[in-house]
Design a protein around this motif. Sequence first.
Motif, PDB file in Angstrom:
ATOM      1  N   ALA A   1       0.822  -1.203   0.000  1.00 37.48           N
ATOM      2  CA  ALA A   1       0.000   0.000   0.000  1.00 37.48           C
ATOM      3  C   ALA A   1       0.862   1.262   0.000  1.00 37.48           C
ATOM      4  CB  ALA A   1      -0.939   0.005   1.208  1.00 37.48           C
ATOM      5  N   ALA A   2       1.910   1.242   0.815  1.00 44.50           N
ATOM      6  CA  ALA A   2       2.797   2.408   0.880  1.00 44.50           C
ATOM      7  C   ALA A   2       3.431   2.693  -0.476  1.00 44.50           C
ATOM      8  CB  ALA A   2       3.878   2.182   1.940  1.00 44.50           C
ATOM      9  N   LEU A   3       3.948   1.645  -1.141  1.00 42.91           N
ATOM     10  CA  LEU A   3       4.638   1.854  -2.406  1.00 42.91           C
ATOM     11  C   LEU A   3       3.663   2.125  -3.553  1.00 42.91           C
ATOM     12  CD1 LEU A   3       7.627  -0.644  -2.272  1.00 42.91           C
ATOM     13  CD2 LEU A   3       7.404   1.666  -1.336  1.00 42.91           C
ATOM     14  N   SER A   4       2.456   1.553  -3.496  1.00 41.92           N
ATOM     15  CA  SER A   4       1.445   1.878  -4.502  1.00 41.92           C
ATOM     16  C   SER A   4       1.084   3.361  -4.432  1.00 41.92           C
ATOM     17  CB  SER A   4       0.197   1.018  -4.300  1.00 41.92           C
ATOM     18  OG  SER A   4      -0.814   1.366  -5.226  1.00 41.92           O
ATOM     19  N   GLY A   5       0.905   3.864  -3.215  1.00 44.68           N
ATOM     20  CA  GLY A   5       0.623   5.289  -3.063  1.00 44.68           C
ATOM     21  C   GLY A   5       1.777   6.147  -3.530  1.00 44.68           C
ATOM     22  N   MET A   6       3.000   5.726  -3.229  1.00 44.25           N
ATOM     23  CA  MET A   6       4.169   6.474  -3.691  1.00 44.25           C
ATOM     24  C   MET A   6       4.231   6.482  -5.216  1.00 44.25           C
ATOM     25  SD  MET A   6       7.192   5.394  -1.017  1.00 44.25           S
ATOM     26  CE  MET A   6       8.375   6.574  -1.671  1.00 44.25           C
ATOM     27  N   ASN A   7       3.946   5.337  -5.826  1.00 46.65           N
ATOM     28  CA  ASN A   7       3.973   5.276  -7.286  1.00 46.65           C
ATOM     29  C   ASN A   7       2.994   6.275  -7.894  1.00 46.65           C
ATOM     30  OD1 ASN A   7       4.696   3.776  -9.892  1.00 46.65           O
ATOM     31  ND2 ASN A   7       2.473   3.597  -9.871  1.00 46.65           N
ATOM     32  N   THR A   8       1.768   6.273  -7.385  1.00 48.51           N
ATOM     33  CA  THR A   8       0.759   7.195  -7.906  1.00 48.51           C
ATOM     34  C   THR A   8       1.172   8.643  -7.686  1.00 48.51           C
ATOM     35  OG1 THR A   8      -1.070   5.649  -7.622  1.00 48.51           O
ATOM     36  CG2 THR A   8      -1.612   7.992  -7.601  1.00 48.51           C
ATOM     37  N   HIS A   9       1.605   8.939  -6.466  1.00 46.73           N
ATOM     38  CA  HIS A   9       1.881  10.331  -6.131  1.00 46.73           C
ATOM     39  C   HIS A   9       3.114  10.860  -6.863  1.00 46.73           C
ATOM     40  CE1 HIS A   9       0.883  13.785  -3.848  1.00 46.73           C
ATOM     41  NE2 HIS A   9       1.873  13.714  -2.975  1.00 46.73           N
ATOM     42  N   ILE A  10       4.119   9.998  -7.035  1.00 39.08           N
ATOM     43  CA  ILE A  10       5.343  10.446  -7.700  1.00 39.08           C
ATOM     44  C   ILE A  10       5.187  10.482  -9.214  1.00 39.08           C
ATOM     45  CG2 ILE A  10       7.747   9.809  -8.189  1.00 39.08           C
ATOM     46  CD1 ILE A  10       7.903   8.779  -5.284  1.00 39.08           C
ATOM     47  N   GLU A  11       4.670   9.400  -9.790  1.00 41.85           N
ATOM     48  CA  GLU A  11       4.662   9.320 -11.257  1.00 41.85           C
ATOM     49  C   GLU A  11       3.512  10.091 -11.897  1.00 41.85           C
ATOM     50  OE1 GLU A  11       6.014   6.236 -13.537  1.00 41.85           O
ATOM     51  OE2 GLU A  11       6.969   5.099 -11.929  1.00 41.85           O
ATOM     52  N   HIS A  12       2.456  10.356 -11.146  1.00 43.03           N
ATOM     53  CA  HIS A  12       1.343  11.150 -11.699  1.00 43.03           C
ATOM     54  C   HIS A  12       1.304  12.556 -11.109  1.00 43.03           C
ATOM     55  CE1 HIS A  12      -2.834  12.703 -11.792  1.00 43.03           C
ATOM     56  NE2 HIS A  12      -2.836  12.188 -13.005  1.00 43.03           N
TER      57      HIS A  12
END
Length: 230
Positions: free
Chosen positions: A107-118
Amino acid sequence: MTELLQEPSILTVDQILARMRELAPGFPPGDGVGVFHGMYLTVTELVAAKLTSGYFTDPAALALLDSLFAGRYLAAVDADAAGQRPPACWRPLFELRRRPGIHPLQAALSGMNTHIEHDLPLAVMDTAQRLGRDPLSFEADYRRVNELLAQVEAQVRAQLLPEPDPLRVAEPLLHVLGVWSIDRARAAAWDTVLALRGLRHAPLAYRAMVAALDDSVGVVSRALLTPLAA
């Protein structure tokens, strides 16, 4: 420059921190959004402390970027709380936030992926538009934030990774998480900034790319949330 984005309302960094601290106790244990929220609160506190320490070359611009960046996540939180669908890139985390078999680190890394890449490249473009500057003028401080994010990511991985005993879960978890790294995500986000910069005066193409980014980032964020057990 043609206005290309519907800009989120701006809060100061202190207001962002106050809002995030207010929200934090409302997430129940095991809530995937809450796991990401706690990690992101740590990042925001770290950036806020660095804004007055001489760490950034342009702290005023970085403060605006940080506020616009956080505002995109908080807008997703508000949409979900209002019974509305957040952007496609955020839907996996919000839809699967209580799904059994998903490890908190996912969950932590999924949120990071969304927040960083989008959210991050769009926030850079928002900041450049508001200040009337070239997005490239933020590159140096953008790189400095990398060091802070890498530090927090390492802490989160250490805190949330399971002990060696439950190998049934640990092995597939390490496999899923091995495909994602914060360095690659930040590099991809900067590449997106460069692409959007080239489309600033082509509004239709710009909007098409933003829409495609929303969908494609959501696909990766959902893959990071693949359940590891029933």
